[in-house]
Design a protein around this motif. Structure first.
Motif, short mmCIF file in Angstrom:
data_model
loop_
_atom_site.label_atom_id
_atom_site.label_comp_id
_atom_site.label_asym_id
_atom_site.label_seq_id
_atom_site.Cartn_x
_atom_site.Cartn_y
_atom_site.Cartn_z
N ALA A 1 5.41 6.67 -9.90
CA ALA A 1 5.66 5.83 -11.07
C ALA A 1 4.38 5.22 -11.62
N HIS A 2 3.24 5.65 -11.10
CA HIS A 2 1.95 5.04 -11.42
C HIS A 2 1.72 4.87 -12.92
N ALA A 3 1.88 5.96 -13.68
CA ALA A 3 1.56 5.93 -15.10
C ALA A 3 2.69 5.33 -15.94
N PHE A 4 3.78 4.90 -15.30
CA PHE A 4 4.82 4.15 -15.98
C PHE A 4 4.67 2.66 -15.70
N GLU A 5 4.14 2.33 -14.52
CA GLU A 5 3.90 0.94 -14.17
C GLU A 5 2.59 0.42 -14.75
N LEU A 6 1.65 1.32 -15.02
CA LEU A 6 0.31 0.95 -15.48
C LEU A 6 -0.10 1.84 -16.65
N ILE B 1 0.83 -1.20 0.00
CA ILE B 1 0.00 0.00 0.00
C ILE B 1 0.87 1.25 0.00
N ALA B 2 0.52 2.21 -0.84
CA ALA B 2 1.13 3.55 -0.87
C ALA B 2 2.65 3.47 -0.85
N GLY B 3 3.29 3.80 0.27
CA GLY B 3 4.74 3.73 0.35
C GLY B 3 5.29 2.35 0.06
N GLY B 4 4.47 1.31 0.24
CA GLY B 4 4.87 -0.04 -0.14
C GLY B 4 5.06 -0.16 -1.64
N LEU B 5 4.21 0.53 -2.40
CA LEU B 5 4.35 0.55 -3.85
C LEU B 5 5.71 1.09 -4.25
N MET B 6 6.16 2.14 -3.55
CA MET B 6 7.44 2.76 -3.86
C MET B 6 8.57 1.76 -3.74
N LEU B 7 8.54 0.92 -2.70
CA LEU B 7 9.60 -0.06 -2.50
C LEU B 7 9.54 -1.15 -3.56
N ALA B 8 8.34 -1.57 -3.93
CA ALA B 8 8.21 -2.60 -4.96
C ALA B 8 8.60 -2.05 -6.33
N TRP B 9 8.19 -0.83 -6.64
CA TRP B 9 8.42 -0.25 -7.96
C TRP B 9 9.88 0.03 -8.25
N VAL C 1 16.05 4.09 -20.94
CA VAL C 1 14.84 4.17 -21.76
C VAL C 1 13.70 4.82 -20.98
N GLU C 2 13.54 4.43 -19.72
CA GLU C 2 12.46 5.02 -18.91
C GLU C 2 12.64 6.53 -18.76
N ASP C 3 13.89 6.96 -18.57
CA ASP C 3 14.13 8.39 -18.42
C ASP C 3 13.89 9.13 -19.74
N LEU C 4 14.23 8.49 -20.86
CA LEU C 4 13.93 9.10 -22.16
C LEU C 4 12.42 9.27 -22.35
N ARG C 5 11.64 8.40 -21.76
CA ARG C 5 10.18 8.49 -21.82
C ARG C 5 9.63 9.53 -20.85
N GLY C 6 10.51 10.15 -20.08
CA GLY C 6 10.09 11.24 -19.21
C GLY C 6 9.82 10.88 -17.78
N LYS C 7 10.24 9.70 -17.33
CA LYS C 7 9.92 9.26 -15.97
C LYS C 7 10.45 10.20 -14.91
N ARG C 8 11.72 10.56 -15.01
CA ARG C 8 12.31 11.40 -13.98
C ARG C 8 11.67 12.79 -13.96
N GLN C 9 11.50 13.39 -15.12
CA GLN C 9 10.92 14.73 -15.20
C GLN C 9 9.48 14.74 -14.69
N ALA C 10 8.71 13.73 -15.07
CA ALA C 10 7.33 13.64 -14.60
C ALA C 10 7.28 13.48 -13.08
N MET C 11 8.18 12.66 -12.56
CA MET C 11 8.20 12.43 -11.11
C MET C 11 8.56 13.70 -10.35
N ASP C 12 9.48 14.49 -10.89
CA ASP C 12 9.82 15.77 -10.26
C ASP C 12 8.60 16.69 -10.21
#
Length: 290
Positions: free
Chosen positions: A170-175, A133-141, A239-250
Motif C-alpha cells: 500500500a506504499h504508494a497509496f499511503e504516501l 517495521i515492514a509487516g508492522g506497516l501492513m497491520l497499521a495500514w 474509491v481506493e479500489d477504483l484508483r487501482g489499489k487492489r490491482q496494483a497490490m496483486d
C-alpha cells in the motif's frame, strides 16, 4: 469462532471497554514480531469483535516498547511449518515445495488476512508506538486511522533482502509515489511527524497519553450509527479500489514472489540470507544506533 488451544501462548489479548475492543499484540520480548500463530489469534480477535454487537470500534495496539517489528524471521517461536487454519480456499502449503510453498502461504496468511481485515465493517484504529517495521506497516495500514506516539517510526527495509516491499503493498497509496520510493529504496526510518505531514498518520501524542487519547477518539466514533459507519468504510474502500489499489497490490505481490524465487535460486534462502539479527543490525547502524 476458532477454538482456543490452551497449549499455545497468548500472542494476542482481547478486552472490551465501553463499546471499544482493545486488541493487543502480546510478544513484547520480540517487538511483537508476527509469527503465524499470532496472526491466527489476531484474526480470531477481529472476528470476535465484528460478531459482538456491543463493540462499535476496534483498536489494534502492541504491548511493550514497539507496535510491531514485522514478520517473524528468526525468533525461537518462528513457525513457518505451522499447520494453520486457512481463511481462503487455498490448499495446505506445508507439504508443497519450490515457489508454490511460499506463494500459497503468503497469499493467505499475509495478503489474504490483510485484505480481510481491511474490509472489517467496524472502524479500526491502529495505536502505534515505537517501531512499525515492514509487516508492522501492513497491520497499521489496514486500519482506518493511525494514531501514533511522538517516538513512533515507520520503516520498510526489505529491499535489502531483494524484495520490492512487503506483501500488502500500500506504499504508494499511503504516501506520495516519490516519498514511497524513498521509503523503499533507502529503507530509512520515517518519524511519526513526517508520516503525519503526508497524511499517513492522523494524529500524534506523547507516549504516556497515547492510549487515553486513542480511547477518546474511539469513544467519539462509537457514538455514530453502526450501519452508517460500515457504509462509510465501504465507500472509502470503493474509491481506493477504483484508483487501482487492489490491482496494483496483486501485481506487486507477484513481483514479491518472483524475488523470493530468485533469492532461493541465487542464495538458497528466501530473503537472500539476511536473518533477523542481520536486519536488526543493519537498521540500527543506519539509524546511528549501532
Amino acid at each position: 469462532m476458532t477454538a482456543v488451544d490452551e497449549t499455545v501462548p497468548e500472542f494476542v489479548t482481547y478486552t472490551v471497554d465501553e463499546g471499544v475492543a482493545w486488541v493487543m499484540l502480546n510478544r513484547p520480548q520480540y517487538g511483537n514480531a508476527q509469527n503465524y500463530r499470532l496472526l491466527n489469534q489476531l484474526d480470531a480477535a477481529f472476528k470476535r469483535a465484528v460478531e459482538d454487537d456491543g463493540v462499535k470500534v476496534i483498536v489494534l495496539g502492541g504491548e511493550g516498547k514497539h507496535f510491531s517489528a514485522g514478520h517473524d524471521i528468526g525468533t525461537p517461536e518462528k513457525d513457518s511449518n505451522f499447520q494453520r487454519e486457512r481463511v481462503h480456499l487455498w490448499w495446505d502449503h506445508t507439504n508443497k515445495g519450490g515457489a508454490e510453498r511460499q506463494y500459497v502461504l503468503e497469499q493467505d496468511a499475509y495478503l489474504g488476512l490483510c485484505r480481510r481485515w481491511q474490509e472489517i465493517p467496524k472502524p479500526t484504529i491502529a495505536m502505534v508506538q515505537g517501531a512499525c517495521i515492514a509487516g508492522g506497516l501492513m497491520l497499521a495500514w489496514v486500519c482506518d486511522l493511525i494514531i501514533a506516539s511522538e517516538d513512533a517510526f515507520f520503516q520498510d527495509p526489505v529491499v535489502r533482502m531483494g524484495q520490492p516491499g512487503v506483501e500488502y503493498f500500500a506504499h504508494a497509496f499511503e504516501l506520495p509515489p516519490r516519498v514511497a520510493r524513498e521509503l523503499l529504496l533507502l529503507g530509512e526510518r520515517m518519524p511519526a511527524e513526517r508520516a503525519h505531514q503526508f497524511g499517513m498518520v492522523n494524529r500524534i501524542y506523547p507516549r504516556e497519553s497515547l492510549r487515553a487519547e486513542v480511547a477518546k477518539i474511539a469513544a467519539e466514533i462509537a457514538q455514530r450509527d453502526r450501519f452508517g459507519l460500515a457504509l462509510t468504510k465501504q465507500a472509502i474502500n470503493f474509491v481506493e479500489d477504483l484508483r487501482g489499489k487492489r490491482q496494483a497490490m496483486d501485481g506487486v505481490f507477484h513481483m514479491h514472489h518472483l524475488a523470493h524465487a530468485h533469492n532461493q535460486l541465487m542464495t538458497g534462502n528466501l530473503v537472500g540470507g539476511l536473518d533477523a539479527k542481520a536486519m536488526a543490525k543493519a537498521n540500527k547502524e543506519q539509524a546511528g544506533e549501532g
